[in-house]
Scaffold this active site. Sequence first.
Site, short mmCIF file in Angstrom:
data_model
loop_
_atom_site.label_atom_id
_atom_site.label_comp_id
_atom_site.label_asym_id
_atom_site.label_seq_id
_atom_site.Cartn_x
_atom_site.Cartn_y
_atom_site.Cartn_z
N ASP A 174 0.83 -1.20 0.00
CA ASP A 174 0.00 0.00 0.00
C ASP A 174 0.87 1.26 0.00
O ASP A 174 1.99 1.25 0.52
CB ASP A 174 -0.92 -0.02 1.23
CG ASP A 174 -2.13 0.90 1.06
OD1 ASP A 174 -2.33 1.44 -0.05
OD2 ASP A 174 -2.88 1.07 2.04
N THR B 203 -11.00 -6.87 -4.58
CA THR B 203 -12.32 -6.85 -5.24
C THR B 203 -12.97 -5.47 -5.09
O THR B 203 -13.91 -5.16 -5.82
CB THR B 203 -13.25 -7.93 -4.63
OG1 THR B 203 -13.17 -7.88 -3.20
CG2 THR B 203 -12.88 -9.32 -5.10
N GLU B 204 -12.47 -4.66 -4.16
CA GLU B 204 -13.01 -3.30 -3.97
C GLU B 204 -12.27 -2.27 -4.84
O GLU B 204 -12.75 -1.15 -5.02
CB GLU B 204 -12.90 -2.88 -2.50
CG GLU B 204 -13.89 -3.58 -1.56
CD GLU B 204 -13.57 -5.05 -1.33
OE1 GLU B 204 -12.37 -5.40 -1.25
OE2 GLU B 204 -14.51 -5.87 -1.25
N ASN B 205 -11.10 -2.65 -5.36
CA ASN B 205 -10.33 -1.68 -6.16
C ASN B 205 -11.00 -1.35 -7.50
O ASN B 205 -10.59 -0.39 -8.18
CB ASN B 205 -8.89 -2.16 -6.37
CG ASN B 205 -8.02 -2.07 -5.13
OD1 ASN B 205 -7.12 -2.88 -4.91
ND2 ASN B 205 -8.27 -1.06 -4.28
N ARG C 59 1.91 -4.76 6.30
CA ARG C 59 1.21 -3.75 5.50
C ARG C 59 2.05 -2.49 5.51
O ARG C 59 2.42 -1.99 6.58
CB ARG C 59 -0.19 -3.46 6.03
CG ARG C 59 -0.91 -2.43 5.13
CD ARG C 59 -2.37 -2.26 5.43
NE ARG C 59 -2.99 -1.41 4.41
CZ ARG C 59 -4.26 -1.48 4.03
NH1 ARG C 59 -5.06 -2.36 4.56
NH2 ARG C 59 -4.73 -0.66 3.10
N ARG D 173 -5.18 -1.68 8.84
CA ARG D 173 -6.40 -2.45 8.59
C ARG D 173 -6.09 -3.56 7.59
O ARG D 173 -5.04 -3.56 6.95
CB ARG D 173 -7.52 -1.54 8.07
CG ARG D 173 -7.17 -0.73 6.84
CD ARG D 173 -8.37 0.07 6.30
NE ARG D 173 -7.94 1.00 5.28
CZ ARG D 173 -7.70 2.31 5.49
NH1 ARG D 173 -7.85 2.84 6.69
NH2 ARG D 173 -7.31 3.09 4.50
N SER E 150 -8.34 -4.51 5.04
CA SER E 150 -8.94 -4.26 3.72
C SER E 150 -9.32 -5.57 3.00
O SER E 150 -8.95 -5.77 1.83
CB SER E 150 -7.99 -3.41 2.85
OG SER E 150 -7.70 -2.20 3.49
C1 IPE Z 1 -5.59 -2.69 -0.15
O1 IPE Z 1 -5.21 -1.38 -0.35
C2 IPE Z 1 -5.57 -3.45 -1.44
C3 IPE Z 1 -4.28 -3.67 -2.03
C4 IPE Z 1 -3.12 -3.33 -1.54
C5 IPE Z 1 -4.29 -4.36 -3.30
P1 IPE Z 1 -6.29 -0.21 -0.55
O2 IPE Z 1 -5.50 1.02 -0.71
O3 IPE Z 1 -7.23 -0.57 -1.63
O4 IPE Z 1 -7.07 -0.24 0.85
P2 IPE Z 1 -7.99 0.85 1.54
O5 IPE Z 1 -9.01 1.27 0.52
O6 IPE Z 1 -7.11 2.00 1.93
O7 IPE Z 1 -8.57 0.15 2.72
C1 IPE Z 2 -1.56 0.23 -3.35
O1 IPE Z 2 -1.35 1.59 -3.43
C2 IPE Z 2 -1.84 -0.40 -4.69
C3 IPE Z 2 -3.22 -0.86 -4.85
C4 IPE Z 2 -4.15 -0.84 -3.97
C5 IPE Z 2 -3.56 -1.38 -6.16
P1 IPE Z 2 -2.56 2.63 -3.40
O2 IPE Z 2 -2.93 2.95 -4.80
O3 IPE Z 2 -3.67 2.15 -2.55
O4 IPE Z 2 -1.84 3.87 -2.74
P2 IPE Z 2 -2.47 4.92 -1.73
O5 IPE Z 2 -3.06 4.15 -0.60
O6 IPE Z 2 -3.50 5.69 -2.50
O7 IPE Z 2 -1.31 5.77 -1.32
MG MG Z 3 -4.11 2.39 -0.60
#
Ligand code: IPE
Ligand code: IPE
Ligand code: MG
Length: 264
Positions: free
Chosen positions: A38, A84-86, A206, A212, A214
């Site tokens: 992340d 699955t939420e991305n 993480r 969290r 996620s």
């Molecule tokens: C969790 O990261 C998913 C991945 C690293 C692939 P997110 O950035 O999507 O999580 P949230 O939305 O901050 O919880």
């Molecule tokens: C993690 O980085 C990659 C994925 C979830 C695909 P993020 O894109 O969530 O990066 P932040 O959390 O916005 O910094």
């Molecule tokens: Mg993120």
Amino acid sequence: MLGKLMRKKTAEPDRLLAEEIASVKSRHIPAHVAIIMDGNGRWAKKRNLPRIAGHHEGMKTVRKISRIASDMGIKVLTLYAFSTENWKRPKLEIDFLMKLPGEFLSTYLPELIEQNVKVEMIGNFELLPSHTKNSIQRAIDATAENDGMTLNFAMNYGSRLELIQCMQEIAKLAAEGKIDPSEIDESLIESHLMTSHLPEPDLLIRTSGEVRLSNFMLWQLAYAEFSFTDVLWPDFDEQCMVSEIKEFQTRVRRFGSVEGDGNT
Ligand code: IPE
Ligand code: IPE
Ligand code: MG
């Protein structure tokens, strides 16, 4: 003279890292490490770059961390790459993320093969674009016979969806009279998860300061050690990984008992 100096400059950190790896390997190495990668977006924002630049940089970290994990003797490295939420993200960002496996694997597959790494994936494969599916499938096929570290990408993975599918399969078996509900136990549930062939994670890391899960491996992480670091994924380097494993080696795992099962 300059050449000699420059060689020395790069050789010294390599030697120190090799020593650290050897020292870490002399103690208990976690069999399965899972990482929620992340912070790519924030890494890019800090540099006034588009979010996708962070994802591209994060891909280089995947290479570095896979290599050192394999060198340390970790058996399974699971990397959470897309949840699955991305799908809620802007289309342009999703399109870029879906192209990354292709770019990563076309660049680094020979290296992974050389390292005897086996590529696998958990998640809902069918819903990925066909170019993403093709590049992942090619890597899975090309490394199927390898018996070194398993590099397991969680791609379009969501733990709740995994558990729903698991429960549907088990309910079907019961409805067909193939099992009795009293036979549902931990091992039956585990055999219907996407990780059925893998040991459960010993360590979850993480990056980026978020504390969290996620929707990541809710069942499988029941007894994992957790580590949350503020380092953003593109900045997470070999030294960070060594430090994480060293920290893990100081933990005492009790699994509910009073006797500590030290990681040393
Ligand atoms: C969790 O990261 C998913 C991945 C690293 C692939 P997110 O950035 O999507 O999580 P949230 O939305 O901050 O919880
Ligand atoms: C993690 O980085 C990659 C994925 C979830 C695909 P993020 O894109 O969530 O990066 P932040 O959390 O916005 O910094
Ligand atoms: Mg993120």
